[in-house]
Design an enzyme around this catalytic site. Sequence first.
Site, PDB file in Angstrom:
ATOM      1  N   SER A 147       0.862  -1.174   0.000  1.00  0.00           N
ATOM      2  CA  SER A 147       0.000   0.000   0.000  1.00  0.00           C
ATOM      3  C   SER A 147       0.905   1.232   0.000  1.00  0.00           C
ATOM      4  O   SER A 147       1.598   1.483   0.975  1.00  0.00           O
ATOM      5  CB  SER A 147      -0.888  -0.041   1.247  1.00  0.00           C
ATOM      6  N   LYS A 185      -1.244  -1.158  -4.315  1.00  0.00           N
ATOM      7  CA  LYS A 185      -2.366  -0.263  -4.007  1.00  0.00           C
ATOM      8  C   LYS A 185      -1.786   1.127  -3.843  1.00  0.00           C
ATOM      9  O   LYS A 185      -0.747   1.303  -3.202  1.00  0.00           O
ATOM     10  CB  LYS A 185      -3.032  -0.782  -2.738  1.00  0.00           C
ATOM     11  N   LYS A 240      -2.705   5.116  -2.674  1.00  0.00           N
ATOM     12  CA  LYS A 240      -3.694   5.950  -1.999  1.00  0.00           C
ATOM     13  C   LYS A 240      -4.048   7.111  -2.916  1.00  0.00           C
ATOM     14  O   LYS A 240      -3.162   7.666  -3.584  1.00  0.00           O
ATOM     15  CB  LYS A 240      -3.118   6.475  -0.685  1.00  0.00           C
ATOM     16  N   ASP A 246      -6.987   3.341  -3.218  1.00  0.00           N
ATOM     17  CA  ASP A 246      -7.727   3.413  -1.942  1.00  0.00           C
ATOM     18  C   ASP A 246      -7.959   4.881  -1.585  1.00  0.00           C
ATOM     19  O   ASP A 246      -7.006   5.644  -1.400  1.00  0.00           O
ATOM     20  CB  ASP A 246      -6.908   2.723  -0.832  1.00  0.00           C
ATOM     21  N   GLU A 283     -10.953   1.103  -3.506  1.00  0.00           N
ATOM     22  CA  GLU A 283     -11.276   0.788  -2.118  1.00  0.00           C
ATOM     23  C   GLU A 283     -11.904   2.000  -1.427  1.00  0.00           C
ATOM     24  O   GLU A 283     -11.375   3.118  -1.515  1.00  0.00           O
ATOM     25  CB  GLU A 283      -9.966   0.373  -1.416  1.00  0.00           C
ATOM     26  N   ASP A 300     -13.765  -1.295   2.857  1.00  0.00           N
ATOM     27  CA  ASP A 300     -12.828  -1.459   3.968  1.00  0.00           C
ATOM     28  C   ASP A 300     -13.530  -0.932   5.227  1.00  0.00           C
ATOM     29  O   ASP A 300     -14.217  -1.688   5.943  1.00  0.00           O
ATOM     30  CB  ASP A 300     -11.528  -0.695   3.636  1.00  0.00           C
ATOM     31  N   LYS A 341     -10.168  -6.816   7.449  1.00  0.00           N
ATOM     32  CA  LYS A 341      -9.144  -6.532   8.461  1.00  0.00           C
ATOM     33  C   LYS A 341      -9.614  -7.187   9.740  1.00  0.00           C
ATOM     34  O   LYS A 341     -10.653  -6.787  10.295  1.00  0.00           O
ATOM     35  CB  LYS A 341      -8.987  -5.024   8.668  1.00  0.00           C
ATOM     36  N   GLY A 343      -4.268  -4.533   5.932  1.00  0.00           N
ATOM     37  CA  GLY A 343      -3.297  -4.266   6.985  1.00  0.00           C
ATOM     38  C   GLY A 343      -3.573  -2.931   7.637  1.00  0.00           C
ATOM     39  O   GLY A 343      -4.308  -2.092   7.102  1.00  0.00           O
TER      40      GLY A 343
HETATM   41  O1  OSB Z   1      -7.083   2.075   4.436  1.00  0.00           O
HETATM   42  O2  OSB Z   1      -6.190   0.211   4.167  1.00  0.00           O
HETATM   43  C1  OSB Z   1      -6.193   1.296   4.718  1.00  0.00           C
HETATM   44  C2  OSB Z   1      -3.071   1.667   6.885  1.00  0.00           C
HETATM   45  C3  OSB Z   1      -3.595   2.285   7.990  1.00  0.00           C
HETATM   46  C4  OSB Z   1      -4.923   2.621   8.010  1.00  0.00           C
HETATM   47  C5  OSB Z   1      -5.729   2.319   6.913  1.00  0.00           C
HETATM   48  C6  OSB Z   1      -5.215   1.685   5.794  1.00  0.00           C
HETATM   49  C7  OSB Z   1      -3.841   1.379   5.774  1.00  0.00           C
HETATM   50  C8  OSB Z   1      -3.161   0.818   4.625  1.00  0.00           C
HETATM   51  C9  OSB Z   1      -1.813   0.172   4.842  1.00  0.00           C
HETATM   52  O3  OSB Z   1      -3.559   0.934   3.490  1.00  0.00           O
HETATM   53  C10 OSB Z   1      -1.869  -1.289   4.950  1.00  0.00           C
HETATM   54  C11 OSB Z   1      -0.582  -1.920   5.407  1.00  0.00           C
HETATM   55  O4  OSB Z   1       0.407  -1.890   4.693  1.00  0.00           O
HETATM   56  O5  OSB Z   1      -0.593  -2.505   6.505  1.00  0.00           O
HETATM   57 MG    MG Z   2      -8.310   0.965   3.062  1.00  0.00          MG
END
Ligand code: OSB
Ligand code: MG
Length: 382
Positions: free
Chosen positions: A149, A175, A177, A202, A227, A252, A276, A304
């Site tokens: 991510s 992924k 952001k 995301d 996402e 999510d 999650k 994650g």
């Molecule tokens: O939206 O998936 C999410 C991390 C912290 C809070 C929300 C998110 C995330 C990630 C990172 O996208 C996921 C990871 O690498 O653990």
């Molecule tokens: Mg997310």
Amino acid sequence: MPGIETFPDWFEKEAIGPIDKIELLTVRLPFVAPFGTSVAVWNCKEALLVRLEDKDIIAWGECVADPDPYYASETTSTARHMLKDFLLPELKPGLTLSRLLGQFGRVRGHQMAKAALENALLDLLAKRRGLPLHKLLGFPAKRIMSGISIGIQETIVKLLDKVAEAVATGYHRVKMKIQHGQDVEWVEAVRRRFPDLALMADANGDYTLADAGYLSRLDDFKLTMIEQPLSYHDIYQHSLLQAQLKTPICLDESIHDIGDAEAAIALKSCRVINIKQGRVGGVLEAIKIARLCVASGIPAWSGGMDETGIGRALNIQLQTAPGFTLPGDTSETSRYFHEDIVEPGVELARDGFIEIPPGPGSGVEVVADRLERYLLHRERFG
Ligand code: OSB
Ligand code: MG
């Protein structure tokens, strides 16, 4: 496949048993680089840990809540409060895990707090039997798919560098952001440079239904999914958006339990679910949702929360359950931290897969002097 609610015999038949010592700890580990999202920029991982000790066994759980309420309403402080005042007092040696989780049901919400204690108990029960957690849960070992991510970057050039690095490392999917002002053009740039990459975006809830026409421009870039485009607790409006997008929506933030997953699937609010385990109240609820996804033809993956090695190891064990058919947010340790508190760290094999560590429980061990280095707070109960 077993029924959605079916777990191995020990779950309903065997008492958890006595636990000599229970502690709550807070650690703070600096990130190698800030992690930017549409809701917050995090520079470190601050996590509440549950430590259970009995005879020669030490078991751990990690609460996925952040110290702030910007991703979810729970925080490390609300989780500590719930654990201290409502969840730990329910923990009695004669109870089965099934009964204990039933008691937790009286507490409304606070899934991340509940998950942290459930995670630690699962680690304990598996270690007592000398089994890796996936075996305790009844799932054979397998190699786990990887995914990364990538946070919001300052420039498109920096983003392309990060994606190139991820592709070179061998991640099975990337992924990125997105947020208002850093979306269509940025996705287009990544897609142009990496035409065949399994790529997704995301938004962490940054858009509204009024953006539907704009978001449909993402349909040109063969994203595997988008996402959480809309609000963090919405299910209905996502169904209206999904009807207007070719790109599959993945939920999510909106999914807190199997009921939310059922509603989202029934309403066609999403075509993919990010499970999650912390957000849904623990590994067992996560397994149920994954089974529901199998039964409903909905692909799912393990999300994650930038966990320390404790939570990351658990997410790896979880992905042996049927239903985790897509690569998740399961990345190498070095992508988050210069130094983590556990061994072994996560590394990708040349083909991008991750091996399940062979040890009992979650398969990792906390390294004492590293824990000391990042420790903010330690408190004993019982
Ligand atoms: O939206 O998936 C999410 C991390 C912290 C809070 C929300 C998110 C995330 C990630 C990172 O996208 C996921 C990871 O690498 O653990
Ligand atoms: Mg997310």
